[in-house]
Design an enzyme around this catalytic site. Structure first.
Site, PDB file in Angstrom:
ATOM      1  N   THR A 132      73.915  32.025 -55.805  1.00  0.00           N
ATOM      2  CA  THR A 132      74.565  31.866 -56.746  1.00  0.00           C
ATOM      3  C   THR A 132      76.115  31.341 -56.194  1.00  0.00           C
ATOM      4  OG1 THR A 132      76.035  33.385 -58.031  1.00  0.00           O
ATOM      5  CG2 THR A 132      74.987  34.369 -56.282  1.00  0.00           C
ATOM      6  N   ASP A 133      76.735  30.906 -57.253  1.00  0.00           N
ATOM      7  CA  ASP A 133      78.321  30.474 -56.673  1.00  0.00           C
ATOM      8  C   ASP A 133      79.203  31.652 -56.633  1.00  0.00           C
ATOM      9  OD1 ASP A 133      78.573  31.535 -59.519  1.00  0.00           O
ATOM     10  OD2 ASP A 133      79.537  29.474 -60.133  1.00  0.00           O
ATOM     11  N   GLU A 134      78.662  32.864 -57.087  1.00  0.00           N
ATOM     12  CA  GLU A 134      79.516  34.043 -56.941  1.00  0.00           C
ATOM     13  C   GLU A 134      79.855  34.498 -55.321  1.00  0.00           C
ATOM     14  OE1 GLU A 134      78.911  37.438 -59.614  1.00  0.00           O
ATOM     15  OE2 GLU A 134      78.403  36.076 -61.066  1.00  0.00           O
ATOM     16  N   TYR A 158      76.926  42.744 -56.261  1.00  0.00           N
ATOM     17  CA  TYR A 158      76.018  41.865 -56.478  1.00  0.00           C
ATOM     18  C   TYR A 158      76.263  40.647 -55.510  1.00  0.00           C
ATOM     19  CZ  TYR A 158      73.811  37.556 -58.579  1.00  0.00           C
ATOM     20  OH  TYR A 158      73.327  36.420 -58.727  1.00  0.00           O
ATOM     21  N   LYS A 162      74.084  38.866 -52.551  1.00  0.00           N
ATOM     22  CA  LYS A 162      73.469  37.780 -52.505  1.00  0.00           C
ATOM     23  C   LYS A 162      73.938  36.925 -51.412  1.00  0.00           C
ATOM     24  CE  LYS A 162      71.344  35.831 -54.884  1.00  0.00           C
ATOM     25  NZ  LYS A 162      69.704  35.539 -55.294  1.00  0.00           N
TER      26      LYS A 162
HETATM   27  P1  NAD Z   1      66.695  38.256 -63.784  1.00  0.00           P
HETATM   28  O1  NAD Z   1      67.555  39.660 -63.495  1.00  0.00           O
HETATM   29  O2  NAD Z   1      66.279  37.780 -65.138  1.00  0.00           O
HETATM   30  O3  NAD Z   1      65.124  38.348 -63.161  1.00  0.00           O
HETATM   31  C1  NAD Z   1      64.960  38.703 -61.944  1.00  0.00           C
HETATM   32  C2  NAD Z   1      63.364  38.964 -61.821  1.00  0.00           C
HETATM   33  O4  NAD Z   1      63.141  39.253 -60.481  1.00  0.00           O
HETATM   34  C3  NAD Z   1      63.005  39.950 -62.564  1.00  0.00           C
HETATM   35  O5  NAD Z   1      61.445  39.316 -62.936  1.00  0.00           O
HETATM   36  C4  NAD Z   1      62.480  41.132 -61.904  1.00  0.00           C
HETATM   37  O6  NAD Z   1      61.290  41.874 -62.301  1.00  0.00           O
HETATM   38  C5  NAD Z   1      62.319  40.468 -60.364  1.00  0.00           C
HETATM   39  N1  NAD Z   1      62.517  41.311 -59.319  1.00  0.00           N
HETATM   40  C6  NAD Z   1      63.525  42.349 -59.114  1.00  0.00           C
HETATM   41  N2  NAD Z   1      63.355  42.715 -57.984  1.00  0.00           N
HETATM   42  C7  NAD Z   1      62.261  42.264 -57.387  1.00  0.00           C
HETATM   43  C8  NAD Z   1      61.551  42.818 -56.015  1.00  0.00           C
HETATM   44  N3  NAD Z   1      62.109  43.702 -55.185  1.00  0.00           N
HETATM   45  N4  NAD Z   1      60.316  41.890 -55.976  1.00  0.00           N
HETATM   46  C9  NAD Z   1      59.822  40.894 -56.672  1.00  0.00           C
HETATM   47  N5  NAD Z   1      60.537  40.877 -57.983  1.00  0.00           N
HETATM   48  C10 NAD Z   1      61.512  41.588 -58.085  1.00  0.00           C
HETATM   49  O7  NAD Z   1      67.457  37.231 -62.926  1.00  0.00           O
HETATM   50  P2  NAD Z   1      67.876  35.552 -63.227  1.00  0.00           P
HETATM   51  O8  NAD Z   1      68.975  35.634 -63.989  1.00  0.00           O
HETATM   52  O9  NAD Z   1      66.534  34.971 -63.515  1.00  0.00           O
HETATM   53  O10 NAD Z   1      68.365  35.293 -61.471  1.00  0.00           O
HETATM   54  C11 NAD Z   1      67.000  34.733 -60.768  1.00  0.00           C
HETATM   55  C12 NAD Z   1      67.861  34.149 -59.671  1.00  0.00           C
HETATM   56  O11 NAD Z   1      68.701  33.401 -59.698  1.00  0.00           O
HETATM   57  C13 NAD Z   1      68.358  35.476 -58.743  1.00  0.00           C
HETATM   58  O12 NAD Z   1      68.184  35.258 -57.446  1.00  0.00           O
HETATM   59  C14 NAD Z   1      69.886  35.082 -58.960  1.00  0.00           C
HETATM   60  O13 NAD Z   1      70.802  35.687 -58.134  1.00  0.00           O
HETATM   61  C15 NAD Z   1      69.880  33.611 -59.138  1.00  0.00           C
HETATM   62  N6  NAD Z   1      70.933  33.226 -60.031  1.00  0.00           N
HETATM   63  C16 NAD Z   1      71.139  33.625 -61.531  1.00  0.00           C
HETATM   64  C17 NAD Z   1      72.017  32.857 -62.304  1.00  0.00           C
HETATM   65  C18 NAD Z   1      72.323  33.266 -63.555  1.00  0.00           C
HETATM   66  O14 NAD Z   1      73.294  32.901 -64.233  1.00  0.00           O
HETATM   67  N7  NAD Z   1      71.349  34.093 -64.339  1.00  0.00           N
HETATM   68  C19 NAD Z   1      72.778  31.950 -61.538  1.00  0.00           C
HETATM   69  C20 NAD Z   1      72.748  31.519 -60.252  1.00  0.00           C
HETATM   70  C21 NAD Z   1      71.784  31.974 -59.629  1.00  0.00           C
HETATM   71  O1  DAU Z   2      77.706  32.703 -61.447  1.00  0.00           O
HETATM   72  C1  DAU Z   2      76.313  32.896 -61.522  1.00  0.00           C
HETATM   73  C2  DAU Z   2      76.327  34.253 -61.965  1.00  0.00           C
HETATM   74  O2  DAU Z   2      76.265  34.534 -63.333  1.00  0.00           O
HETATM   75  C3  DAU Z   2      74.868  34.696 -61.507  1.00  0.00           C
HETATM   76  O3  DAU Z   2      74.678  34.878 -60.112  1.00  0.00           O
HETATM   77  C4  DAU Z   2      74.608  36.255 -61.982  1.00  0.00           C
HETATM   78  O4  DAU Z   2      73.280  36.657 -61.937  1.00  0.00           O
HETATM   79  C5  DAU Z   2      74.778  36.197 -63.692  1.00  0.00           C
HETATM   80  O5  DAU Z   2      74.690  37.491 -64.207  1.00  0.00           O
HETATM   81  C6  DAU Z   2      76.144  35.539 -63.980  1.00  0.00           C
HETATM   82  O6  DAU Z   2      77.237  36.296 -63.544  1.00  0.00           O
HETATM   83  P1  DAU Z   2      78.408  36.731 -64.311  1.00  0.00           P
HETATM   84  O7  DAU Z   2      79.104  38.124 -63.995  1.00  0.00           O
HETATM   85  O8  DAU Z   2      79.489  35.592 -64.575  1.00  0.00           O
HETATM   86  O9  DAU Z   2      77.736  36.772 -65.823  1.00  0.00           O
HETATM   87  P2  DAU Z   2      77.593  37.840 -67.199  1.00  0.00           P
HETATM   88  O10 DAU Z   2      76.782  37.097 -68.312  1.00  0.00           O
HETATM   89  O11 DAU Z   2      77.454  39.163 -66.860  1.00  0.00           O
HETATM   90  O12 DAU Z   2      79.521  37.504 -67.652  1.00  0.00           O
HETATM   91  C7  DAU Z   2      79.951  36.227 -67.874  1.00  0.00           C
HETATM   92  C8  DAU Z   2      81.240  36.591 -68.149  1.00  0.00           C
HETATM   93  O13 DAU Z   2      81.477  37.115 -69.362  1.00  0.00           O
HETATM   94  C9  DAU Z   2      82.076  37.356 -67.017  1.00  0.00           C
HETATM   95  O14 DAU Z   2      83.600  36.998 -66.885  1.00  0.00           O
HETATM   96  C10 DAU Z   2      82.156  38.825 -67.530  1.00  0.00           C
HETATM   97  C11 DAU Z   2      82.242  38.330 -69.154  1.00  0.00           C
HETATM   98  N1  DAU Z   2      81.317  39.565 -70.115  1.00  0.00           N
HETATM   99  C12 DAU Z   2      80.250  39.725 -69.711  1.00  0.00           C
HETATM  100  C13 DAU Z   2      79.664  40.944 -70.671  1.00  0.00           C
HETATM  101  C14 DAU Z   2      78.315  41.243 -70.376  1.00  0.00           C
HETATM  102  C15 DAU Z   2      82.340  39.898 -71.295  1.00  0.00           C
HETATM  103  O15 DAU Z   2      83.171  39.426 -71.174  1.00  0.00           O
HETATM  104  N2  DAU Z   2      81.777  41.092 -72.054  1.00  0.00           N
HETATM  105  C16 DAU Z   2      80.269  41.468 -71.764  1.00  0.00           C
HETATM  106  O16 DAU Z   2      80.033  42.181 -72.509  1.00  0.00           O
END
Ligand code: NAD
Ligand code: DAU
Length: 354
Positions: A132-134, A158, A162
């Site tokens: 992730t970019d975080e 988180y 990561k």
């Molecule tokens: P998500 O939470 O929707 O899904 C995570 C999946 O991993 C789930 O299916 C869960 O059951 C599985 N999991 C959790 N712990 C596990 C374990 N110990 N063993 C096997 N499986 C397990 O997450 P996502 O949003 O699909 O993110 C996927 C990946 O991409 C993550 O590594 C996250 O850090 C990264 N990522 C997410 C975003 C985003 O915006 N969602 C952006 C950049 C990177």
């Molecule tokens: O940047 C990549 C990341 O993006 C991933 O690594 C994470 O897994 C993914 O969850 C996401 O993180 P964020 O914290 O940016 O996503 P989230 O959707 O939780 O929140 C997006 C923005 O919106 C953040 O600034 C918080 C805000 N927010 C979120 C929720 C859930 C609100 O204002 N209200 C809310 O109820």
């Protein structure tokens, strides 16, 4: 075949569906099925012999070693993680266990498998870590976007977990020679996004007539990428990425949260107008801010474009319209994921404000 971990989650399930829509190379899908994992995301693959699903933990070294020996994948793609920042603030134990300890155990099991491969297979093998970019921390309003050289400055439990996993992956390459690739991507959105995250939460709350909880002033900036574009970037990095390199993936699409919420409201006003004729925007409520809330993320995605020719195909306008329509068309999916555990999470996080 390839081994995908976390393939029942949001991005993982989109990746598996996209992969099998474009290739006949089978996928072994290892997922623990936490609250975020959902077999229903993969319902389209029911009875498809190219998809083998195993419920299990990436930290279960014995299971992973057995799967690797039995299926001999040419690549492992690690999507499995605890992914929600707010949950990591309430409790970081699962984040440390899966994102750090789990990644470590997975790396060790994969290293054992890789060392046993015949030379040609060993040379072609890849471990791709989805990150992730975080990990880069928060940007000032006018600072340049994150490049791959940006220092790691994770601010949430988180992102710290990561970042630790990225460091382990890097070390397993430098010390042990494991052929790794890492992608650091910005915020994704699209189908199967669990409604604890901003975009799906706003859509499902709007339709349910509930408040739309915007943290603080809502001026925090994220760089949004349609999930299908993230999947195509991962496929491209797996295909042609240079071993040991990291690639930043983003949408060139920075927007403040409040603008995202207004865009969703406007789309719903058009596609599913409220019975009383008022805009969904009247449901917007400002609630207390997230502790340690990162103000701005932005990805400089020039390296992946220059080296691998990847650019996002969707604009935000096309991607968000498709996404809102998907949620309107999948009310059954939404109802199913809003289980008792989901409602308990909403109560804990929003304390009656939603
Ligand atoms: P998500 O939470 O929707 O899904 C995570 C999946 O991993 C789930 O299916 C869960 O059951 C599985 N999991 C959790 N712990 C596990 C374990 N110990 N063993 C096997 N499986 C397990 O997450 P996502 O949003 O699909 O993110 C996927 C990946 O991409 C993550 O590594 C996250 O850090 C990264 N990522 C997410 C975003 C985003 O915006 N969602 C952006 C950049 C990177
Ligand atoms: O940047 C990549 C990341 O993006 C991933 O690594 C994470 O897994 C993914 O969850 C996401 O993180 P964020 O914290 O940016 O996503 P989230 O959707 O939780 O929140 C997006 C923005 O919106 C953040 O600034 C918080 C805000 N927010 C979120 C929720 C859930 C609100 O204002 N209200 C809310 O109820």
């Amino acid at each position: 075949m390839i081994l995908v971990t976390g393939g029942a989650g949001f991005i993982g399930s989109n990746f598996v569906l996209d992969w099998l829509a474009q290739s006949d190379e089978p996928v072994l899908n290892l997922d623990k099925l936490t609250y975020a994992g959902n077999r229903r995301n993969l319902a389209a693959l029911e009875g498809d012999a190219r998809h083998v699903f195993v419920q299990g933990d990436i930290g279960d070294s014995g299971l992973v070693a057995r799967l690797l020996a039995e299926h001999r994948p040419r690549a492992v793609l690690n999507f499995a993680a605890e992914s929600h920042v707010d949950r990591s603030i309430h409790g970081a134990e699962d984040f440390v266990q899966t994102n750090i300890v789990g990644t470590f155990r997975l790396l060790e099991a994969v290293r054992g498998h890789w060392l046993d491969l015949p030379e040609a297979e060993r040379a072609a093998f890849r471990f791709l870590h989805v990150s992730t970019d975080e990990v880069y921390g928060s940007l000032a309003p006018d600072a340049p976007a994150f490049t791959e050289q940006h220092a790691y400055e994770p601010n949430s439990p988180y992102s710290a977990s990561k970042a630790a996993s990225d460091h382990l992956v890097r070390a397993w390459h430098h010390t042990h020679g494991l052929p790794v690739l890492t992608t650091n991507c910005s915020n994704n959105y699209g189908p199967f996004h669990f409604p604890e995250k901003l975009i799906p939460l706003m859509i499902v709350n709007a339709l349910a007539g509930k408040p739309l909880p915007v943290y603080g002033d809502g001026l925090q900036v994220r760089d949004w990428l349609y999930v299908g574009d993230h999947c195509s970037a991962i496929r491209r990095v797996l295909e042609a990425g240079r071993v040991g390199e990291t690639y930043n993936v983003g949408g060139w699409n920075e927007k403040p949260n409040i603008e995202i919420v207004h865009t969703i409201c406007a789309l719903l006003d058009e596609l599913r107008p409220r019975a009383d004729g008022l805009s969904y925007a009247t449901q917007i409520t400002h609630v207390k801010d997230r502790p340690g809330h990162d103000r701005r993320y932005a990805i400089d995605a020039r390296k992946i474009e220059r080296e691998l020719g990847w650019r996002p195909a969707e604009t935000f306008e096309t991607g968000i319209r498709k996404t809102v329509q998907w949620y309107l068309d999948h009310a059954d999916w939404v109802a199913e994921v809003q289980s008792g555990a989901y409602r308990a999470w909403v109560d804990t996080q929003y304390q009656g404000a939603v």
